[in-house]
Design an enzyme around this catalytic site. Structure first.
Site, PDB file in Angstrom:
ATOM      1  N   LYS A  35       4.771  10.835  50.381  1.00  0.00           N
ATOM      2  CA  LYS A  35       4.383   9.985  49.248  1.00  0.00           C
ATOM      3  C   LYS A  35       5.364  10.219  48.117  1.00  0.00           C
ATOM      4  CE  LYS A  35       1.021   7.117  48.321  1.00  0.00           C
ATOM      5  NZ  LYS A  35       0.114   6.388  49.247  1.00  0.00           N
ATOM      6  N   ASP A  84       2.848   1.099  46.866  1.00  0.00           N
ATOM      7  CA  ASP A  84       1.542   1.680  46.550  1.00  0.00           C
ATOM      8  C   ASP A  84       1.168   1.102  45.179  1.00  0.00           C
ATOM      9  OD1 ASP A  84      -0.323   3.963  47.690  1.00  0.00           O
ATOM     10  OD2 ASP A  84      -0.264   4.299  45.539  1.00  0.00           O
TER      11      ASP A  84
HETATM   12  N1  GLU Z   1       0.576   3.105  50.113  1.00  0.00           N
HETATM   13  C1  GLU Z   1      -0.073   2.727  51.324  1.00  0.00           C
HETATM   14  C2  GLU Z   1      -1.015   3.826  51.762  1.00  0.00           C
HETATM   15  O1  GLU Z   1      -1.587   4.496  50.936  1.00  0.00           O
HETATM   16  C3  GLU Z   1       0.887   2.243  52.403  1.00  0.00           C
HETATM   17  C4  GLU Z   1       1.942   3.198  52.815  1.00  0.00           C
HETATM   18  C5  GLU Z   1       2.987   2.634  53.781  1.00  0.00           C
HETATM   19  O2  GLU Z   1       2.892   1.461  54.149  1.00  0.00           O
HETATM   20  O3  GLU Z   1       3.873   3.393  54.120  1.00  0.00           O
HETATM   21  O4  GLU Z   1      -1.279   4.037  52.919  1.00  0.00           O
END
Ligand code: GLU
Length: 448
Positions: free
Chosen positions: A124, A164
């Site tokens: 993340k 996100d």
């Molecule tokens: N931010 C999204 C999540 O919390 C998607 C992450 C992604 O597609 O890599 O899963």
């Protein structure tokens, strides 16, 4: 393994990282019993290792605003765990972003990605940059400055960021543009959530919300219920809330509220197509005000300042905005008003007190974010597959795969979370299923 001992140690080291400690505690509590039946995990100190990120990058992001003034923000990327695949997870732009928030999100992502059935590790990233009120030019310059540092750390088989909170298709475009310039390579699969004309997957923008509703359908079906005609309250009006509202309406539910940081919009006749489309305009405006919906649709959308979506009478609550957005008092208010289901679409959207209130109410159906919202990252995984094989699938193909993945996540939750009375503890089920897969991979790969 004793949860209390591990938590005490972590609190000593990271006492100020509240969200991270909350996320770790929830998982360890769920897995304690199963873990202690596996002496090989204990011997390899899997828990002690799995709670620590592989590495954390922190960097300065300097950029120039529209007034010509120099601004300084902090950028991060947490590479949490790569036991089952390259690091994978979104980038969050929000003024409250810090190491604790990104460690919690990276930790959650590790187990969520394991649940998707696809080979993706957890990561993340983000920044304390606040997109609210910024011009398009400012957003572009900030994204470019952020990528100037991040591009060293990412790659299609290394670490694959996506969107996100505060980061959508526009920001991904600026990231990809800058990455390609710096790397002098296209590397299509280095970010997901791309535009449809340049490597993006059909249905990726809808996937988190659509997947959440497919999962909700399974939860309801298992309990002998159906979504048709049910009233649904949704928090937020961003990409995830938009996908959830679209699919809920399509499945015959009535979306009676959306909300924002400024308050809640009641929708007495339910949401309609024009309102759903307008959610996208509201997100693109960077104003972050749900009141705009009421101003645009007077009489059909009624704004109350300072109230949450959880003050509305509904059958099903879908938190789609931010962590800890639904607390113990909100849960009690929902239950008192007759709500009987909450599927958490945001990451850790409910506080531990809210989850406890839901789980101690007989017949109440609660499912956690790492299962409910996994359709988003799963479709990112499908985007990576399409990129690696230089093809693009039709909407029908992607939707079928998404259906299969959500069904399989539900089946894993049932397998590990079924109670003696036949009901399902989805928190326990999701945590054990995700944990077992990552733990087993770590065990087989040795002490590293
Ligand atoms: N931010 C999204 C999540 O919390 C998607 C992450 C992604 O597609 O890599 O899963």
């Amino acid at each position: 393994m004793k949860v209390a001992e591990i938590m005490a140690n972590l609190e000593k080291k990271y006492g100020h990282e509240k969200e991270y400690l909350q996320a770790v505690h929830e998982v360890l509590e769920s897995i304690e019993e199963v873990y202690n039946q596996h002496p090989e995990f204990e011997k390899a100190k899997i828990v002690e290792r799995i709670v620590e990120p592989d590495r954390v990058f922190t960097f300065r992001v300097a950029w120039v605003d529209d007034k010509g003034e120099v601004q300084t923000n902090i950028g991060y990327r947490v590479q949490f765990n790569s036991a089952i695949g390259p690091y994978k997870g979104g980038i969050r732009f929000h003024p409250a972003v810090n190491v604790s928030m990104l460690k919690f999100l990276g930790f959650e992502q590790t187990f969520k990605n394991a649940l998707t059935t696809l080979p993706m590790g957890g990561g993340k990233g983000g920044s304390d940059f606040d997109p609210v009120g910024k011009s398009n030019g400012e957003i572009m310059r900030f994204c470019q400055a952020y990528m100037l540092e991040l591009w060293h750390c990412i790659g299609p088989d290394q670490d694959v960021p996506a969107g996100d909170v505060g980061v959508g298709a526009r920001e991904i475009g600026y990231f990809v543009g800058m990455y390609s310039k710096l790397a002098r390579q296209y590397n299509t699969g280095v970010l997901t959530g791309k535009g449809l004309n340049w490597g993006g997957s059909i249905l990726r923008p809808e996937a988190t919300g659509f997947g959440a509703l497919y999962f909700t359908e399974h939860v309801l079906a298992k309990a002998g219920k159906n979504i048709k005609g049910k009233t649904v309250a949704i928090s937020g009006f961003g990409n995830v809330a938009w996908g959830a509202a679209t699919k809920a309406a399509e499945l015959g539910a009535k979306v009676i509220a959306i909300s924002g940081p400024d308050g809640v919009c009641a929708l007495p006749n339910g949401i309609n197509k024009e309102m759903i489309d307008y959610m996208l305009v509201m997100r693109a405006s960077n104003r972050n005000k749900v009141q705009d919906m009421a101003d645009k649709f007077p009489g059909q959308a009624i704004f109350t300042p300072g109230k949450k979506a959880w003050s509305m009478k509904c059958d099903i609550a879908l938190p789609c905005a931010f962590q800890n957005e639904l607390n113990g008092d909100d849960a009690k208010e929902l239950i008192a008003n007759g709500t009987w289901c909450c599927c958490e679409v945001s990451n850790m959207g409910c506080t531990p007190e809210a989850i406890a209130a839901f789980q101690s109410t007989k017949g109440f159906l609660f499912a956690p974010g790492k299962a409910v919202n996994a359709g988003g990252v799963a479709t990112s995984g499908l985007e990576m597959t399409q990129n690696a094989s230089h093809i693009s699938w039709s909407g029908k193909e992607v939707d079928e795969k998404l259906h299969f993945i959500m069904e399989s996540i539900h089946a894993q939750c049932v397998k590990f979370g079924q109670r003696k009375d036949g009901t399902v503890d989805y928190v326990k089920g999701a945590n054990i299923a995700g944990f077992m897969k990552v733990a087993q991979a770590m065990l087989e790969q040795g002490v590293i």
